[in-house]
Structure formats: C-alpha cells, structure tokens
Design an enzyme around this catalytic site. Sequence first.
Site, PDB file in Angstrom:
ATOM      1  N   GLY B 127       4.196   1.420  -0.811  1.00 28.12           N
ATOM      2  CA  GLY B 127       5.421   0.824  -0.547  1.00 28.12           C
ATOM      3  C   GLY B 127       6.583   2.307   0.146  1.00 28.12           C
ATOM      4  N   TYR B 128       6.094   2.569   1.384  1.00 29.16           N
ATOM      5  CA  TYR B 128       6.764   3.289   2.819  1.00 29.16           C
ATOM      6  C   TYR B 128       8.047   2.255   4.026  1.00 29.16           C
ATOM      7  CZ  TYR B 128       4.761   7.236   0.098  1.00 29.16           C
ATOM      8  OH  TYR B 128       3.406   8.842  -0.444  1.00 29.16           O
ATOM      9  N   SER B 129       6.649   1.932   3.984  1.00 32.12           N
ATOM     10  CA  SER B 129       7.408   0.965   5.894  1.00 32.12           C
ATOM     11  C   SER B 129       8.087  -0.019   5.470  1.00 32.12           C
ATOM     12  CB  SER B 129       5.809   0.565   6.367  1.00 32.12           C
ATOM     13  OG  SER B 129       4.591   1.342   6.475  1.00 32.12           O
ATOM     14  N   GLU B 244      -3.258  15.670   1.957  1.00 34.93           N
ATOM     15  CA  GLU B 244      -4.154  14.332   2.401  1.00 34.93           C
ATOM     16  C   GLU B 244      -5.482  14.512   2.965  1.00 34.93           C
ATOM     17  OE1 GLU B 244      -5.797  12.666  -0.948  1.00 34.93           O
ATOM     18  OE2 GLU B 244      -7.216  12.285   0.390  1.00 34.93           O
ATOM     19  N   ASN B 384      -1.516   7.204  15.840  1.00 30.11           N
ATOM     20  CA  ASN B 384      -1.569   8.099  16.955  1.00 30.11           C
ATOM     21  C   ASN B 384      -0.973   8.584  17.728  1.00 30.11           C
ATOM     22  OD1 ASN B 384      -4.290   7.740  15.105  1.00 30.11           O
ATOM     23  ND2 ASN B 384      -5.971   7.464  17.331  1.00 30.11           N
ATOM     24  N   GLU B 385      -0.245   8.131  18.172  1.00 32.07           N
ATOM     25  CA  GLU B 385       0.871   8.733  18.661  1.00 32.07           C
ATOM     26  C   GLU B 385       1.452   9.883  17.806  1.00 32.07           C
ATOM     27  OE1 GLU B 385       0.511   5.150  18.701  1.00 32.07           O
ATOM     28  OE2 GLU B 385      -1.289   5.478  20.394  1.00 32.07           O
TER      29      GLU B 385
HETATM   30  C1  FAD Z   1      -3.275  -3.206   8.231  1.00 28.76           C
HETATM   31  C2  FAD Z   1      -2.106  -2.447   8.304  1.00 28.76           C
HETATM   32  C3  FAD Z   1      -1.898  -1.758   6.599  1.00 28.76           C
HETATM   33  C4  FAD Z   1      -0.748  -0.523   6.156  1.00 28.76           C
HETATM   34  N1  FAD Z   1      -0.559  -0.778   5.276  1.00 28.76           N
HETATM   35  C5  FAD Z   1       0.903  -0.365   4.621  1.00 28.76           C
HETATM   36  C6  FAD Z   1       1.012   0.149   3.188  1.00 28.76           C
HETATM   37  O1  FAD Z   1       0.166  -0.276   2.199  1.00 28.76           O
HETATM   38  N2  FAD Z   1       2.175   0.577   3.118  1.00 28.76           N
HETATM   39  C7  FAD Z   1       2.927   1.049   3.957  1.00 28.76           C
HETATM   40  O2  FAD Z   1       3.916   1.802   2.898  1.00 28.76           O
HETATM   41  N3  FAD Z   1       2.398   1.362   5.144  1.00 28.76           N
HETATM   42  C8  FAD Z   1       1.675   0.404   5.797  1.00 28.76           C
HETATM   43  N4  FAD Z   1       1.464   0.073   7.385  1.00 28.76           N
HETATM   44  C9  FAD Z   1       2.797   0.509   8.287  1.00 28.76           C
HETATM   45  C10 FAD Z   1       1.836   1.374   9.169  1.00 28.76           C
HETATM   46  O3  FAD Z   1       2.338   2.715   8.539  1.00 28.76           O
HETATM   47  C11 FAD Z   1       2.832   1.567  10.172  1.00 28.76           C
HETATM   48  O4  FAD Z   1       3.067  -0.032  10.373  1.00 28.76           O
HETATM   49  C12 FAD Z   1       2.870   2.516  11.151  1.00 28.76           C
HETATM   50  O5  FAD Z   1       3.528   3.139  10.475  1.00 28.76           O
HETATM   51  C13 FAD Z   1       3.814   2.207  12.891  1.00 28.76           C
HETATM   52  O6  FAD Z   1       4.844   1.546  12.587  1.00 28.76           O
HETATM   53  P1  FAD Z   1       5.430   0.109  12.586  1.00 28.76           P
HETATM   54  O7  FAD Z   1       4.077  -1.125  12.600  1.00 28.76           O
HETATM   55  O8  FAD Z   1       6.803  -0.412  12.595  1.00 28.76           O
HETATM   56  O9  FAD Z   1       5.335   0.479  14.770  1.00 28.76           O
HETATM   57  P2  FAD Z   1       6.576   1.027  15.545  1.00 28.76           P
HETATM   58  O10 FAD Z   1       6.994   2.969  14.947  1.00 28.76           O
HETATM   59  O11 FAD Z   1       7.307   0.176  15.481  1.00 28.76           O
HETATM   60  O12 FAD Z   1       5.673   1.976  16.879  1.00 28.76           O
HETATM   61  C14 FAD Z   1       5.069   0.755  17.487  1.00 28.76           C
HETATM   62  C15 FAD Z   1       4.634   1.940  18.663  1.00 28.76           C
HETATM   63  O13 FAD Z   1       5.182   2.614  19.319  1.00 28.76           O
HETATM   64  C16 FAD Z   1       5.258   4.359  19.150  1.00 28.76           C
HETATM   65  N5  FAD Z   1       5.986   5.248  18.585  1.00 28.76           N
HETATM   66  C17 FAD Z   1       6.614   5.225  18.063  1.00 28.76           C
HETATM   67  N6  FAD Z   1       7.218   6.029  17.940  1.00 28.76           N
HETATM   68  C18 FAD Z   1       7.141   7.078  19.185  1.00 28.76           C
HETATM   69  C19 FAD Z   1       7.496   8.410  19.094  1.00 28.76           C
HETATM   70  N7  FAD Z   1       8.263   8.914  18.586  1.00 28.76           N
HETATM   71  N8  FAD Z   1       6.680   9.160  20.158  1.00 28.76           N
HETATM   72  C20 FAD Z   1       5.558   7.624  20.847  1.00 28.76           C
HETATM   73  N9  FAD Z   1       5.412   6.740  20.628  1.00 28.76           N
HETATM   74  C21 FAD Z   1       5.291   6.374  19.738  1.00 28.76           C
HETATM   75  C22 FAD Z   1       3.753   3.819  17.820  1.00 28.76           C
HETATM   76  O14 FAD Z   1       2.814   4.983  18.308  1.00 28.76           O
HETATM   77  C23 FAD Z   1       2.993   2.488  18.183  1.00 28.76           C
HETATM   78  O15 FAD Z   1       2.626   2.691  19.006  1.00 28.76           O
HETATM   79  C24 FAD Z   1       0.101  -0.815   7.325  1.00 28.76           C
HETATM   80  C25 FAD Z   1      -0.007  -1.149   8.573  1.00 28.76           C
HETATM   81  C26 FAD Z   1      -1.309  -2.141   9.227  1.00 28.76           C
HETATM   82  C27 FAD Z   1      -1.089  -2.401  10.754  1.00 28.76           C
END
Ligand code: FAD
Lengths: 371, 398
Positions: B127-129, B244, B384-385
Amino acid sequence: MDFALNDDRRMLAETLERFLSDNYDIEKRHGFAMMDDGFSKQMWEKFAELGIIGALFDEKAGGFGGEGADLMVVFEALGRHLVVEPFLPTLMAGTILAGAGGQEALLEQVINGETAIALAHGEPSSRYELASVSSIAEQSGKEWIINGDKSVVLGGSAATQLVVSARTTGEADSENGISLFLVEATNGVTKRNYSTINGYGAAEIKLENASGILLGEVDQGYKLLERAYAAGIVAISAEALGAMHVATDLTVEYTRQRKQFGIPIGKFQALQHRMADMLIELEQMRSSVMNAAGNLDKDRLDREKEISACKHLVGTIGRQVAEEAIQIHGGMGMTWEYAVGHFAKHIIMIDHVLGDTDHHLERYIALGRNT
Amino acid sequence: MDLAYTDDEKSFRNTVREFLKEKLSSRLATKVKLGKRLTKQDMEEWHATLNEKGWLAVNWPEEYGGTGWSAVQKHIFDEECWAAGAPRTVPFGLNMLAPVLMKFGSDEQKAHYLPRILDGTDWWCQGYSEPGAGSDLASLRTSAVREGDHYVVNGQKTWTTLGQHADWIFCLVRTSSEGKRQEGISFLLIDMNAPGVTVRPIILIDGEHEVNEIFFDNVKVPVGNLVGEENKGWTYAKYLLTHERTGTANIGNSNAALEKLKAIALEQKKSGKPLSEDPYFAARMAKVEIDLKALKTTNLRILVDADNGAAAGPESSMLKVKGTIIRQELNDLARRALGPYALPFSSEAMEEGYNEEPIGPDYANAVAAKYFNNRKMSIYAGSNEIQREIITKTKLGL
Ligand SMILES: Cc1cc2nc3c(=O)[nH]c(=O)nc-3n(C[C@H](O)[C@H](O)[C@H](O)COP(=O)(O)OP(=O)(O)OC[C@H]3O[C@@H](n4cnc5c(N)ncnc54)[C@H](O)[C@@H]3O)c2cc1C
C-alpha cells in the site's frame, strides 16, 4: 491541388460527428459491444437513416459516395468514437457486390440497414496473403458448391449474406483461379461467433457443401478482392487515424490536469517531447491516409503502393501513439474504466486487420520492383 | 574473465531442474505456459511446494529460513523456474516487506511475521500509491493519528496488486505534516480484516481483476504494528528500492517469453514457410534476443558486484528500464506472430476448466491480452521515466 473537403463531405462529417457525440460515448459503446452479434441493431438502423452506409458506395451501387475521401471522412469519425457497428465488413463485401454487378437489390437492402453482409476471405493458414485461398468451389448445374474454412471473419457473426472466396482453379496461393460467391449463411454454413479483444463481432466459418452464386467472372475474383481490400485499408486506416487523434488529445489533456511534484505532468520535458512526436506522427498519418484515399480510383500500381505505404504506417505510428498514450497516463491508462486504454487497444489491433506493418512493407517493396 | 558457469553452478542447475521436473505439476505449468488465469490456490500451491523444499525465500539470509544462495545461483534458479513454467512467487511479503522487517523491524515483528510469510499464513499486499501520489509518492496523504496505544488510519490507497487476496497490507502513511514531506511518513502494517478497511476492484484493460482500491475509514491499528521509528518510513521504502534488484531485469521471464515466441514463430506459417524464416520477422526476433543476451550479462555483472559488497547505486534503475523494454518487445512480437489470430479473445478460455476447442491455435488466446497487460511494467515499481530521472540525478549528476 486542393486538400480541403467539398461541401457535401464537410456536411457528412459534421452530421456524423454530431450524431456520434450525442449518442456514442464510451459507456454506450461498451454496452453495444456486449449485445448479440457485438453491436447495436438500433444504431445500425440509425446510421442507415442518416445515410452513412450509403456514403460508402457510389451512385451506380445505389449510394452517394464511395470515393476515397468519403471513406476517409466517415471512418475517421467512426474511429473517434470506437464505433462497433459493422461498417468495415459492409464496405468490403459491398464493394465486391458493386464491382461484380447484378446485386443492386441486395445492395439496396444493405444500404437501408436491413441486411448484414460480410466478406469471408481469410483462412486459418492464409495469414495476410491475399491470394492464399484453399476453399474449393465446384460447379453443379447452375449453382456452385463450396467447401472450406474461413477465419476471423469480421462482422461474420451478424451477417446473413456472405461474400466468400474460393478456388476454382490453380494452386492454393495463385492469384488466378480465385472466384467470389454470394452465400446465404444458412444451409452448409456453420458459424462460431466471438468477439475480438477490441470488442468487434467476428466468426470462424465452416462451409460444408454450401451453395453459392458466382459474383463476377469465374477465376477472376482476385482483382475484385484487391480493390475491396484497398477500400478496406483506406477505411480502417482512417479509423485508426481518428482513434489516434482521440488517444493523443486525451493524453495531452490528461497531462494538463494531472499534477505530480506540485506541477502538471505536462510540464515535464521528458513527456512534452514525446507528445510533440505524437503530433508530428499524426500529421504523417493523416497525409498518408490522404495519399491512399486520393489514389483509390487511380491505376492499380499507384493505388496499391499508396495503400501498402499507408497500412505500414498505421502499424508503426499506431504502436507509438497507443503505447505512449498508455504510458503517459500512468496507471490510469491501464484501466478498463478510463477511455484511453480502449483507444489504444483498437489502434494496436488494427495492425492485425488486412495486413500488418511488416506485410505491407514487404508488399510495398515488391510493388516497387514492378515499376 | 571467464564467462562460463563453474561445475558447481552447472550441477546446481541440474538439481533445480530435477526438482522442478518432480514437484511442479503439469497442471500448473500448462496454465502458466498458456497464460491462463491463476487462482489464489494455484499461487499458494506453488508457494507451499517451494517452502517445503526451503527454496521459497531465495533472497533471505539463512538465519531467517532463506537459501543463502549466491547471485549466480539465484539467477540460475530464476531462469529454470520460468523455463519450466512455474508460477512467479508473490513478491509483496517475500521480497518487499521481509527485507524491511529484517533491517528495521523489532525482534517481535521478525519472530511473528517472517515465519508466517514463509508458511503462507499471511498474504501481503503493498500500500504505497494513492490517487494523488503515484510518481510523487512523498505527497501521500493517508493519515495515521496516534491515539493512546493505537493509530487511527484514514485515507485511500490504490493500484494495490492482488489486494483482493490479502490478509495484510504494509502501508506508507502520513504521521506528520511538518518539515519535509518525506520526513512525516511512517511504515505501518495493517490487518485487512480490521473494521473500516474496504477493498474495491479496479479492472484493467485486459478485463482482469488484478489491482484494487483500498479505503481506510477510522481503522484502528495497534502501535506495535509500526515498523522502525515513526516518520522514518521513507528511508525504509528507499532502502528497499535500492537493495531489491533480483528480478528487476526480468531475465528469466524474458528468456521464457523468447522461447515461447520462437515456438510460435516456428508453428505459424507465412506463405507456407515457418514465420521464423521470414527475414522481417527473423530480424525482429534476433534484435530482441541480442538485447537480452547483453542484458543477461549486465544483470549478472551488477548482481555479482553487489554480492561482493559494491555500494548500491542507480543500477537497479538501469535494469528496470532495459528489462521492461525487452519484455514488452517480446509481448509485441508474440502478438505480431499470431497474425489475424491475435484478434479473437475469450475471457472464459482463460479458465483452467475451459474445454471447448480453441479459436485458432491453443496458445493464441492470451497473447494480445498479455501484450496489453504488460504495458504496466514500464509504469509500476517506479515508472521508466522516474527511473531515468534517478539515473540522471545520481549517475550523471545533472
Ligand atoms: C498494474 C499495476 C499494478 C500496481 N501495483 C501496485 C501495488 O501493488 N502497490 C502500489 O503501491 N502501487 C502499485 N502500482 C502503482 C504504480 O506504482 C504507479 O502507477 C506508478 O508509481 C505511477 O504512478 P501514477 O500511475 O499515479 O502515474 P503518474 O505519477 O501520474 O505518472 C503519469 C506519467 O507521468 C510521468 N511522470 C511523472 N513524474 C514525472 C517526472 N518527474 N518526469 C517525467 N515524467 C514523469 C510518469 O512516468 C507517467 O508516464 C501499480 C500500478 C499498476 C499499473
């Protein structure tokens, strides 16, 4: 040169766009895709009333369009709304009926939305090779008896009349010896209906002593097929273009709204340049669709080169736009609930319809050797 | 320089192979290879088999019941498991929570939770995001307010993978809004069955229920569930990110995908000949294979260095970026290889018991769905960004 649309087409585009904006949001679209046959019969009738089916065919065939530019206008709008009704199968089967002649009554029913048709051409091992036909037709008195398997027949689930390709002479991959038949989807026709991953109705079709009416000349079906594929590729490419536009617009808009690190993510240069590239490629895509549409009624070689060039780009640009749209949305791009993923799915899967990017690159090179 | 595996490593590979041949049921392997939907029971079955052998906690030190394997052994094990079609182990407890507990948890926490991870009593999720905190994780808002001997938690987590199966969730929560945002975050263990916890499914574009939203409404959490110190949670989460690395490069996964792709390309025909002989397709396959070969060595170089005590840097970011690009390219080629048969899709055919005749070849149904599903790889675990940002800052100093 004039790249602008004439008044009739502009009106057609506006009518269709207005209708779709009012009646075809993504939620409704999912509902239509879940119906029997994978689309809404009611919508199909409405499209007919609006004259959208008629816009796919020229006057000789009972329509009032049928040129490349008509197809481009209609299908781009369909792509913007991910319309699931069977326009592509209707266009392709109808183009063959029109080209063969003698099917005016059926075409009238098709244009009125009363009869659903589809082109049953691809076979389990034909991949994208247009001339690869192993189904067999044999003459018996006045009628033809057809046996064979047809695969991934788009619109095949709903169609009551099928345009079927079958071999009447020649080797399994020769252009000569392919004939086309009109087959009623009843006796001798077994369908296995399903939905494609992007939500379109399709079928695997088995023909066992199905009886058919010859369309056009015996052994000479390839030319008609090629022309129908050309129209189909203009159409599906324009549809991809429409979907790519929406995917790009949604992405740019999302980056304006979505904030991370205290600012809209659209402010990050890493994303800005990639969205700029998406726009550049969209313009390339539009030009390539125009090249194909504008050459649809030109000499075969000119036409086919533009057709393959265009479909090649649909595969490469489509992948770029679809993948970037998902990526730039982050997790939101991965969800069923949010629209962009569905646009991305459709754009990618269009690469699997009527020949993929490699197929058309190879074909483009081969066509160049002939000049 | 000697790139060959030692005799010991070769015999280790054989031992692993024999174990897999004996203990991995063909039922599970077939499901994995055909890309069918795995149930909770499937995952638990394999978890138990590995635990029985003592090969579950690949990355744990021996004192906690881990294998104590070298980097090369872990790599071999990973390759062999994927090649055999073993389900992947669920990483949240094993590879994410456990290292944090070992480093920062109390003796009671270690003694209580670690054995329960091994024996499968507790299924953990991460539970991070949050809706407002993805890439910018430090902006998270789920709050934990101390009241006597417990915290009261309110807020929402999202994208929680397999949260629908979980007994427990480890969360980053806000315990202070003073100072830097990173300094008000704590690492808290929450019982998913506690009153006030609600799980809501999120369906992904392939139609699967894999992730969830989790809501916390005045959830009471005993203070004993705090890991380490209050307001130090960010340090613990970052520790995990840099330490990790095993699995980040997806080598075993990509190996298996490449083999599967080759099998498809051999079976699919283009103009009567195997697709693998088509120069266009062969070139695409060769390119990704060449990338994968190089990444395999990059991965081992980094892991062996780490084994020998090299300081953690942005290497895991490099492995993540390149590893996911390669894995996603393999998904892309698999869907291309199928031609028109990438189109049909049946959700029912993802079930084990499905016994209708497949549409097209039996390996086709899940291929396009997996292509779409694996787009997640470049988004999750730090997009990846964000990985490139890390490389730019830490390695390039820009
Ligand atoms: C299938 C799936 C499973 C997941 N499982 C888990 C889980 O079990 N537990 C958990 O905690 N989270 C989980 N996640 C969440 C995941 O870690 C987040 O989706 C991720 O951190 C991206 O956040 P966001 O989706 O809010 O996108 P955003 O942060 O809103 O990003 C949108 C876009 O903007 C880009 N971006 C953001 N900041 C920058 C920057 N500074 N410079 C350039 N580009 C940028 C991103 O790379 C992306 O392309 C999961 C996500 C998915 C899709």
